[in-house]
Scaffold this motif. Structure first.
Motif, PDB file in Angstrom:
ATOM      1  N   ILE A 110     -51.883  20.128  81.959  1.00 47.36           N
ATOM      2  CA  ILE A 110     -51.176  18.924  81.472  1.00 47.36           C
ATOM      3  C   ILE A 110     -50.925  17.966  82.640  1.00 47.36           C
ATOM      4  N   LEU A 111     -50.461  18.538  83.749  1.00 45.56           N
ATOM      5  CA  LEU A 111     -50.160  17.674  84.900  1.00 45.56           C
ATOM      6  C   LEU A 111     -51.421  16.969  85.386  1.00 45.56           C
ATOM      7  N   GLU A 112     -52.521  17.729  85.420  1.00 49.08           N
ATOM      8  CA  GLU A 112     -53.764  17.107  85.893  1.00 49.08           C
ATOM      9  C   GLU A 112     -54.190  15.961  84.979  1.00 49.08           C
ATOM     10  N   GLN A 113     -53.979  16.136  83.680  1.00 47.16           N
ATOM     11  CA  GLN A 113     -54.360  15.086  82.723  1.00 47.16           C
ATOM     12  C   GLN A 113     -53.387  13.909  82.743  1.00 47.16           C
ATOM     13  N   ARG A 114     -52.115  14.192  82.992  1.00 37.56           N
ATOM     14  CA  ARG A 114     -51.089  13.180  82.695  1.00 37.56           C
ATOM     15  C   ARG A 114     -50.276  12.675  83.884  1.00 37.56           C
ATOM     16  N   ALA A 115     -50.513  13.231  85.069  1.00 44.29           N
ATOM     17  CA  ALA A 115     -49.656  12.860  86.207  1.00 44.29           C
ATOM     18  C   ALA A 115     -49.682  11.358  86.482  1.00 44.29           C
ATOM     19  N   GLN A 116     -50.866  10.779  86.338  1.00 45.17           N
ATOM     20  CA  GLN A 116     -50.981   9.343  86.617  1.00 45.17           C
ATOM     21  C   GLN A 116     -50.119   8.526  85.646  1.00 45.17           C
ATOM     22  N   GLU A 117     -50.186   8.948  84.371  1.00 42.11           N
ATOM     23  CA  GLU A 117     -49.391   8.259  83.342  1.00 42.11           C
ATOM     24  C   GLU A 117     -47.889   8.433  83.634  1.00 42.11           C
ATOM     25  N   ILE A 118     -47.518   9.653  84.046  1.00 43.74           N
ATOM     26  CA  ILE A 118     -46.101   9.925  84.354  1.00 43.74           C
ATOM     27  C   ILE A 118     -45.666   9.057  85.541  1.00 43.74           C
ATOM     28  N   ARG A 159     -44.094  13.255  74.995  1.00 43.78           N
ATOM     29  CA  ARG A 159     -44.325  14.694  75.107  1.00 43.78           C
ATOM     30  C   ARG A 159     -45.818  14.944  75.273  1.00 43.78           C
ATOM     31  N   PHE A 160     -46.167  15.803  76.191  1.00 43.34           N
ATOM     32  CA  PHE A 160     -47.566  16.110  76.462  1.00 43.34           C
ATOM     33  C   PHE A 160     -47.802  17.602  76.243  1.00 43.34           C
ATOM     34  N   THR A 161     -48.999  17.958  75.713  1.00 44.19           N
ATOM     35  CA  THR A 161     -49.343  19.390  75.640  1.00 44.19           C
ATOM     36  C   THR A 161     -50.749  19.582  76.202  1.00 44.19           C
ATOM     37  N   ASP A 162     -51.093  20.840  76.444  1.00 41.63           N
ATOM     38  CA  ASP A 162     -52.429  21.171  76.950  1.00 41.63           C
ATOM     39  C   ASP A 162     -53.404  21.213  75.765  1.00 41.63           C
ATOM     40  N   SER A 163     -54.692  21.380  76.069  1.00 44.41           N
ATOM     41  CA  SER A 163     -55.709  21.309  75.004  1.00 44.41           C
ATOM     42  C   SER A 163     -55.576  22.437  73.991  1.00 44.41           C
ATOM     43  N   ASP A 164     -54.967  23.574  74.369  1.00 42.81           N
ATOM     44  CA  ASP A 164     -54.794  24.674  73.413  1.00 42.81           C
ATOM     45  C   ASP A 164     -53.408  24.677  72.772  1.00 42.81           C
ATOM     46  N   GLY A 165     -52.587  23.692  73.085  1.00 41.84           N
ATOM     47  CA  GLY A 165     -51.249  23.608  72.482  1.00 41.84           C
ATOM     48  C   GLY A 165     -50.353  24.785  72.842  1.00 41.84           C
ATOM     49  N   LEU A 166     -50.494  25.291  74.070  1.00 40.59           N
ATOM     50  CA  LEU A 166     -49.711  26.471  74.474  1.00 40.59           C
ATOM     51  C   LEU A 166     -48.359  26.098  75.096  1.00 40.59           C
ATOM     52  N   PHE A 167     -48.322  24.955  75.746  1.00 43.72           N
ATOM     53  CA  PHE A 167     -47.189  24.618  76.609  1.00 43.72           C
ATOM     54  C   PHE A 167     -46.884  23.125  76.454  1.00 43.72           C
ATOM     55  N   ALA A 168     -45.652  22.734  76.649  1.00 47.02           N
ATOM     56  CA  ALA A 168     -45.303  21.303  76.540  1.00 47.02           C
ATOM     57  C   ALA A 168     -44.607  20.815  77.797  1.00 47.02           C
ATOM     58  N   LEU A 169     -44.911  19.579  78.113  1.00 44.48           N
ATOM     59  CA  LEU A 169     -44.220  18.901  79.215  1.00 44.48           C
ATOM     60  C   LEU A 169     -43.576  17.677  78.584  1.00 44.48           C
TER      61      LEU A 169
END
Ligand code: SAH
Ligand code: AVI
Length: 343
Positions: free
Chosen positions: A76-84, A318-328
């Motif tokens: 999630i962080l790798e996908q969304r850190a820039q947006e955050i 709210r962000f999740t990973d591609s498998d919907g396992l964890f949320a940030l």
């Protein structure tokens, strides 16, 4: 006459470390043991896992094939850190329970690239980790100030230094799930008090899923989590002169469907009495008796939203990973909530 050399500019040191533990910490372990081991259902709070060995075992857990939360949160962080970074414009990252700050670097990279990053404030009970990570990060990010706080975040949140610009308070890894529900909301309220109008909370939460997947994550085939669990007994032996035999206890991890949390326990393999010398405390275990060492709550969107709302916070994204396992979850103070506590 010799030319005078100009005085050296006074540079602010890149690293500052403050410790708020010492005697008070030993008292807290003694209090927790006295309180937890004299109850009908024995319990030791999970913060006592993390001596240097416990921290190392936790790092090994993060690499295990069964323990997905670290990989999912990193994704999630790798996908969304820039947006955050864009949403927050943060100059400062305060991280509670920072550990080795391994995933944190993804966020620091993004804030650095955005040109806003000035200070990182790791807060952790494990002294060696705060010190090591401060020196590594100041090497990796030239110009970054690290103000490390060695402290128990349940007791010393007021020792987090005043903000140096817009801040993110990050509480990653799902560690919020290690609090029982009442304390969890109280703790989130205390975090909210660290936030001003321009600040954000970044909260990592593990999500409810198939109990078999959850139980495997907390009872891995290599037995690393079992070692981590039993490590708390080593801590008690060393710090309080207890005489626990580690082999007398079996690791147990079960998903409690009613509460939607994983419970880790240590089950006595035989009836015996241990002594905690420094407390002059005999502790009787019956065969098969279980002592709780950790809960790890799993969340739904509704549970996260309920907790945020009870703490005077509101969802930003709210962000999740591609498998919907964890949320940030990125959150901020609700508009009508009182401003940051007077720091
Ligand atoms: N944030 C990291 C580490 C999680 S492990 C990650 O996501 O991988 C939990 C961390 O919280 C450990 O580093 C432990 O030392 C710290 N910790 C646990 N209880 C704490 C407490 N009461 N006060 C401060 N730190 C605590
Ligand atoms: C630190 N905390 C979020 C971990 C968890 O998953 O609850 C601790 C842990 N316990 C067993 N494995 C990992």
């Amino acid at each position: 006459m010799e030319a005078q050399t100009p005085p050296e500019p006074v540079l602010e040191a890149a690293i500052r470390i403050e410790s708020h533990l010492e005697d008070a910490d030993e008292r807290s372990l003694a209090d927790d043991v006295l309180d937890g081991l004299t109850r009908p259902f024995k319990e030791i709070p999970p913060k006592h896992f993390y001596d240097a060995r416990g921290a190392e075992l936790f790092d090994r857990i993060c690499e295990l094939p069964e323990y997905y939360p670290t990989r999912a949160e990193r994704e999630i962080l790798e996908q969304r850190a820039q947006e955050i970074a864009q949403l927050t414009g943060a100059a400062e990252l305060v991280e509670l329970g920072s550990g080795t700050a391994s995933k944190t670097r993804v966020l620091l990279d993004a804030l650095n690239a955005a040109g806003t990053l000035r200070r990182y404030v790791p807060v952790d009970v494990t002294e060696s980790m705060v010190r090591e990570c401060a020196s590594e990060l100041t090497d990796e990010y030239p110009g970054l100030y690290v103000h490390g706080v060695i402290a128990d975040f349940e007791r010393h949140l007021d020792r987090v230094p005043p903000a140096a610009g817009a801040r993110i308070v990050a509480f990653l890894g799902g560690t919020i799930g290690n609090f029982p529900p009442g304390s969890r909301r109280r703790f989130l309220r205390e975090i909210a008090a660290l936030l001003g109008r321009d600040d954000h909370l970044l909260l990592g939460t593990d999500l409810v899923k198939d109990p078999a997947v959850l139980e495997a994550a907390y009872d891995d085939a290599q037995g690393v989590t079992a070692e981590f669990n039993r490590n708390v007994l080593r801590v008690l032996n060393r710090e309080l002169g207890a005489d626990f035999e580690l082999d007398d206890f079996e690791h147990v991890a079960v998903f409690d469907r009613e509460h939607e949390w994983i419970e880790m326990r240590l089950r006595a393999r035989r009836a015996h009495t241990t002594h905690v010398r420094d407390l002059d405390l005999p502790v009787r275990f019956e065969e098969g008796e279980e002592m709780r060492t950790e809960i790890s709550a799993k969340f739904t969107d509704a549970r996260i939203d309920g907790d945020l709302s009870a703490a005077g916070l509101e969802l930003v994204q709210r962000f999740t990973d591609s498998d919907g396992l964890f949320a940030l979850t990125l959150a901020r103070r609700r508009a009508n909530a009182p401003a940051r506590s007077s720091q």
